[in-house]
Design a protein around this motif. Structure first.
Motif, short mmCIF file in Angstrom:
data_model
loop_
_atom_site.label_atom_id
_atom_site.label_comp_id
_atom_site.label_asym_id
_atom_site.label_seq_id
_atom_site.Cartn_x
_atom_site.Cartn_y
_atom_site.Cartn_z
N GLN A 22 0.83 -1.21 0.00
CA GLN A 22 0.00 0.00 0.00
C GLN A 22 0.87 1.26 0.00
O GLN A 22 0.57 2.23 -0.69
N LYS A 23 1.94 1.23 0.77
CA LYS A 23 2.87 2.37 0.80
C LYS A 23 3.48 2.60 -0.58
O LYS A 23 3.60 3.74 -1.03
N LEU A 24 3.87 1.53 -1.26
CA LEU A 24 4.45 1.65 -2.60
C LEU A 24 3.43 2.21 -3.59
O LEU A 24 3.76 3.06 -4.41
N ILE A 25 2.21 1.74 -3.49
CA ILE A 25 1.15 2.23 -4.38
C ILE A 25 0.91 3.72 -4.12
O ILE A 25 0.82 4.52 -5.06
N ASN A 26 0.80 4.08 -2.84
CA ASN A 26 0.59 5.50 -2.49
C ASN A 26 1.76 6.36 -2.95
O ASN A 26 1.56 7.46 -3.45
N SER A 27 2.97 5.87 -2.77
CA SER A 27 4.16 6.61 -3.18
C SER A 27 4.16 6.82 -4.68
O SER A 27 4.44 7.92 -5.16
N ARG A 28 3.82 5.79 -5.43
CA ARG A 28 3.79 5.90 -6.89
C ARG A 28 2.68 6.86 -7.32
O ARG A 28 2.89 7.69 -8.21
N SER A 29 1.53 6.75 -6.69
CA SER A 29 0.42 7.65 -7.02
C SER A 29 0.80 9.10 -6.73
O SER A 29 0.49 9.99 -7.51
N GLU A 30 1.47 9.32 -5.61
CA GLU A 30 1.89 10.67 -5.26
C GLU A 30 2.92 11.20 -6.26
O GLU A 30 2.84 12.36 -6.68
N LYS A 31 3.84 10.35 -6.67
CA LYS A 31 4.83 10.76 -7.68
C LYS A 31 4.15 11.09 -9.00
O LYS A 31 4.48 12.10 -9.64
N ASP A 32 3.21 10.26 -9.41
CA ASP A 32 2.48 10.52 -10.66
C ASP A 32 1.70 11.83 -10.56
O ASP A 32 1.68 12.62 -11.50
N PHE A 33 1.07 12.06 -9.42
CA PHE A 33 0.32 13.30 -9.20
C PHE A 33 1.25 14.51 -9.29
O PHE A 33 0.93 15.50 -9.96
N LYS A 34 2.39 14.42 -8.61
CA LYS A 34 3.34 15.54 -8.62
C LYS A 34 3.88 15.80 -10.03
O LYS A 34 4.02 16.95 -10.44
N ARG A 35 4.17 14.73 -10.77
CA ARG A 35 4.64 14.91 -12.15
C ARG A 35 3.59 15.60 -13.01
O ARG A 35 3.90 16.48 -13.81
N LYS A 36 2.35 15.20 -12.82
CA LYS A 36 1.24 15.81 -13.57
C LYS A 36 1.15 17.30 -13.23
O LYS A 36 0.98 18.15 -14.12
N LYS A 37 1.26 17.63 -11.97
CA LYS A 37 1.20 19.04 -11.55
C LYS A 37 2.39 19.82 -12.09
O LYS A 37 2.26 20.99 -12.46
N LEU A 38 3.56 19.19 -12.13
CA LEU A 38 4.75 19.84 -12.71
C LEU A 38 4.52 20.17 -14.18
O LEU A 38 4.86 21.26 -14.64
N GLU A 39 3.94 19.23 -14.90
CA GLU A 39 3.66 19.45 -16.31
C GLU A 39 2.64 20.57 -16.49
O GLU A 39 2.82 21.43 -17.37
N GLU A 40 1.61 20.60 -15.66
CA GLU A 40 0.62 21.67 -15.73
C GLU A 40 1.27 23.02 -15.44
O GLU A 40 0.98 24.01 -16.12
N LEU A 41 2.14 23.05 -14.44
CA LEU A 41 2.82 24.29 -14.08
C LEU A 41 3.74 24.75 -15.21
O LEU A 41 3.77 25.94 -15.55
N PHE A 42 4.45 23.82 -15.81
CA PHE A 42 5.35 24.15 -16.93
C PHE A 42 4.56 24.82 -18.04
O PHE A 42 4.93 25.89 -18.54
N LEU A 43 3.45 24.21 -18.44
CA LEU A 43 2.65 24.74 -19.55
C LEU A 43 1.99 26.08 -19.19
O LEU A 43 1.97 27.00 -20.01
N ALA A 44 1.48 26.17 -17.97
CA ALA A 44 0.83 27.42 -17.56
C ALA A 44 1.82 28.57 -17.50
O ALA A 44 1.54 29.68 -17.99
#
Length: 165
Positions: A22-44
């Protein structure tokens, strides 16, 4: 008793395995979320810097007498507002909420925007009295270059954050 100890061990290891999974899944989900937000920030931020530059691109030409003040205003009015709508707010929100380490670079861009606004006010006042003033062209050009450099610095900072995720 001999069966109980292996059973407890088996149950304990199952619980630990489930917890780790569960920790690994949460960690991966958090990393994916942060990457998505980074991409949104880059474009904005990229769109915001483009809009900031486009909104000020005509002023050096007005200062040189190549365009009238009204022509410059028309070019600003004709910018595609839909394309740039909300990009500043998105960039600001994502920076504040998720990447506070980017605030100094974000602030540099805001400082340039403030300087450009002050420069426009000074230029407008002088232009009304005198007309084209070539010295202002250099000032506007320097600030437009500053937008480009600050935008690149912001993108490099985002790339550094991405490598740490």
């Amino acid at each position: 008793m001999e069966i109980v100890i292996p059973l407890i061990t088996l149950l304990g290891s199952g619980v630990v395995s489930a917890f780790v999974a569960q920790k690994l899944i949460n960690s991966r989900s958090e990393k994916d979320f942060k990457r998505k937000k980074l991409e949104e920030l880059f474009l904005a931020m990229d769109k915001f810097c483009i809009a900031l530059s486009l909104a000020n691109l005509a002023w050096p030409r007005v200062a040189k007498g190549e365009l009238t003040y009204d022509q410059a205003l028309d070019s600003i009015i004709n910018l595609d507002k839909q394309e740039f709508s909300g990009v500043f707010q998105t960039a600001q929100m994502i920076t504040i909420l998720y990447f506070p380490e980017m605030r100094p670079d974000f602030q540099k861009i805001l400082d340039i925007r403030t300087r450009l606004t002050a420069l426009q006010i000074d230029f407008k006042s002088a232009y009304k009295q005198i007309g084209p003033i070539p010295e202002f062209a250099k000032k506007f050009s320097a600030e437009l270059l500053a937008v480009e450099l600050a935008s690149e610095q912001f993108k490099k900072g985002l790339a550094n954050v991405a490598r740490k995720i």
